[in-house]
Structure formats: C-alpha cells, structure tokens
Scaffold this active site. Structure first.
Site: not given
Ligand code: SAH
Length: 398
Positions: A252-253, A280, A301, A341
């Site tokens: 996660d970022s 990222n 996700d 989503c």
């Molecule tokens: N899978 C999680 C929800 C994910 S929400 C669950 O089931 O609870 C999307 C996530 O992506 C967030 O935590 C956000 O911080 C992360 N995110 C957004 N852009 C990103 C990127 N470019 N690289 C890594 N993480 C990212």
C-alpha cells in the site's frame, strides 16, 4: 403549497424522474418558481404542471435536485427523515449486523432513499458523511434520529469527500455527539478482528463494502502464498491467512494503512506470516515480476480509477495494466481476485478489461466467481449507479 418553491422540467425531460430515478440535472429544468434555499425542498413538476417529486435543491451542482419522494402527500420534514433512517437501520438489523461487536454500512445514500447520506457503524460508534446539500440541510434531524434510534457512544462526521465541492459545500470533520476512544475501535468482520480509527482512517475508517469478499477470497487461500495489492489495513491478506494461507505480502502507498494492518495482523495471530511493502503498486508489481516472485493468490483492490466519464479511457488502461501484472505474478493454477470500485466501469466492461489483459500477457484463465458489494450496500433498482463495486475471481490455467 403556494410558498413551497417549484421547479418545472422541460418537455420530455421528466422521463427519468417518472422512472423514479432520483436525480434531476440542471439541463432538464425549464424554470424555477420561488427562491429555494440550498438543500431545502422543492416540488418538481412536469412541463404541464403535473407533480413528479419532492426533491432537495442543490443550486451549485449539475445534479440540481435529488428526489426524496415521488408521493405528493408525503411531507419532507424531520419525521420523514427519521422514518427513512429507521427503515435503513431495520434492514441492517435483519442482516444481524447491529450488535456491538460488528460493523456495517447503516445508510447507503440513494439506495436507502436518503441521497447524499452515508452512515457507517463500527460497534457502538457511528460515522456520517453528508455529501449533498439535501443531506446537509437535514444534518441535525439525521443526527438526532441516529442518536435516538441507536444510542451510539459517539457520532462523528467525516464529510471530506471531494463530491461535496461539486455541491458547493466545504469539507468538514468533527465530533457531533459523545466521545471517541483514544485507541482504535475493534470490530468483528466474519470472525476476523478488525481495527478502525474513525477520525484518521481513509473514508469512514474502513472498507465495509469488501467485508463479505474478504471471506469469499479466503476460500481460495489454503496453503497459498498471497499478494494483497492495495491492501489498506489488510482485510484480504489477514482473512486469507485465517483461511490457511502460508504467507502474505501487503502493498500500500499509505504508511498509516500498513501500520494499522500490522496491528490487525497481530490481533488475529498472523503477524509472523505478513510482510509489508510501502510502495506504489504498479511499480512494485513490475519489480516483483522482474525478480521472478510468483504467488498462488493475488488480490488487486485499487482505489477508484474512473471518477468521471472523461477518465474512462485512462482508468481502463490503468485497470488493464495492473491486471496484466497480476496475471504474470501468478503460479500456474493460481487465482487472481481483482476489483473495480469505479461506478463508471460496468461489470461487463470490467470483464472485458481483464480478458484483454489475459490476452496481452498470453495467459488462459477462467472466471470462477463474480463478486460485488456487501448486502449492507444495497442497490435501489431505479438507481443502478449505486452498483459500483465489481470483482472477478479468475483462475489461471496451467
Ligand atoms: N483492500 C482494502 C481496501 C483498499 S482501498 C480492504 O479490503 O480493506 C485502496 C487502497 O489503495 C488504499 O489503502 C490506498 O492507500 C491504496 N492506494 C491508492 N493508490 C495506491 C498506489 N498507487 N499504490 C499503492 N497503494 C495505493
């Protein structure tokens, strides 16, 4: 009736409201009679003067009014708001999601007849988002109804979504009733212990829309090496480990999200099997692919890639890219659970994107399950826009 402002629609523009779709766009309005205050109720009339709906007036938004009711005899007042809130709560009671240990989406906006209102419940705590002028106008009535119907320990407002700006509203985050605890709140999600910091986490603190899917995906996890990309607090990874996975890598970022994931993994007794990468996702997936790491179960996700029709093309490209990488990271026979989503991306289109990704990386795969949002996020039949989350579980053929 004389002093209730009225809006008259252009000829032929009443079709969608007759089908009980709640949105009235600015371009459909011919005339406004009176001077409605933002959020207050207007009567919506056809060009010939026939009553169509009571709606909340939203002068700054392209969605100029949102219908509360299509029944002329209904009065839009605090009692009406309370009744709609009570109706939404009743469904979650039937889902058996109202005990102090669990969490649920209590009110889901248009689908619960309360356009622009989101209420999430984490045990004895409630979090509200007022995302339209109508919801904002009835804020006190809504909060009082919630307090009275559920006696929560606290009600907190997280009206920070950028859609508020389209409504001409600023962003706001504050405590409305009671007190929040200093420590994260724990709740139970299908047996998994989850943590939430209402005032600090993303959105209202957790992604309740995925709660059922955490368990569904765990069904493919026995013995697996798992990659949970866009993990947030690790709902998929931890659920998979509880379902017998061997190990999980979370990406996660957000460093804060991963800290929460770490605490949550410990709480569920799976800390030793988790690895965290603050990066990222597309870059990290490429790195993993090039270093020949392979997994049995990959979860993708991502956040919403498409927020408007203009972003459709670039967003679809983004989905395709990560899905190509996700498929390349699978061992033969491995499983990809992949989500969108973005409401603008239909389940059909999403399937085409994933199929296109498989073609481009020369993989054969089969859909073994289709997923969508949890039943506490219902979709009003007349409001398909609420059907925003789609997921595919895809198995790679050897
Ligand atoms: N899978 C999680 C929800 C994910 S929400 C669950 O089931 O609870 C999307 C996530 O992506 C967030 O935590 C956000 O911080 C992360 N995110 C957004 N852009 C990103 C990127 N470019 N690289 C890594 N993480 C990212």
């Amino acid at each position: 009736m004389q002093n209730i402002p009225e809006i008259r629609l252009k000829a032929g523009r009443e079709k969608s409201i007759r089908r009980r779709h709640p949105w009235i766009f600015s371009g459909a309005i011919e005339r406004v009679h009176g001077d409605p205050e933002a959020g207050s109720t207007v009567r919506v009339l056809s060009q010939s003067g026939e009553f169509l709906a009571h709606a909340a007036w939203s002068p700054a938004s392209q969605i100029r009014a949102r219908a509360w009711s299509f029944d002329e005899a209904t009065s839009i007042d605090a009692a009406f708001i309370r009744q709609r809130v009570a109706r939404a709560i009743e469904w979650r009671r039937q889902l058996q999601r109202l005990d102090d240990a669990s969490a649920c989406r209590l009110v889901f906006s248009e689908s619960d007849g309360l356009p622009g209102l989101i209420v999430d419940r984490y045990g004895a705590y409630l979090v509200c988002q007022f995302l339209s002028t109508g919801a904002e106008f009835w804020r006190e009535a809504i909060v009082s109804a919630l307090a009275e119907l559920l006696s929560p320990r606290a009600i907190y407002e997280r009206s920070e979504a950028s859609v508020r700006r389209k409504e001409g509203l600023g962003l706001r985050s504050e405590l409305l009733r009671g007190e929040l605890p200093a420590e994260p709140i724990e709740f139970n999600s299908n047996g998994m212990r989850q943590l939430v910091r209402i005032e600090l986490g993303q959105k209202t603190g957790s992604y309740l829309d995925q709660s059922v899917n955490h368990g569904r995906v765990a069904a493919y996890a026995a013995g697996a090496s798992v990659l949970d990309a866009y993990s947030y607090s690790g709902g998929f990874a931890i659920s998979a480990l509880r379902g017998g996975a061997a190990d999980a890598t979370l990406i996660d970022s957000s460093a804060d999200a991963l800290l929460l994931a770490e605490r949550q993994a410990a709480l569920n007794g799976v800390a030793d099997q988790c690895q965290y990468t603050n990066a990222n996702v597309p870059e990290e997936l490429r790195r993993l692919r090039d270093s020949e790491r392979r997994f049995d179960l990959v979860i993708l996700d991502p956040p919403k890639f498409v927020s408007s029709a203009q972003q459709l093309k670039s967003g679809c490209r983004g989905y395709k890219d990560i899905n190509m990488l996700g498929l390349q990271l699978l061992k033969p026979g491995g499983v990809l659970a992949t989500f969108s989503c973005s409401g603008h991306v239909s389940a059909d289109l999403f399937q085409k994107i994933v199929a296109g990704a498989a073609v481009d990386v020369k993989r054969d795969a089969q859909i073994i399950e289709r997923l969508s949002q949890a039943p506490d996020h219902p979709v009003a039949l007349q409001f398909p826009e609420a059907d925003y989350l789609c997921g595919l579980v895809v198995r790679l053929l050897a």
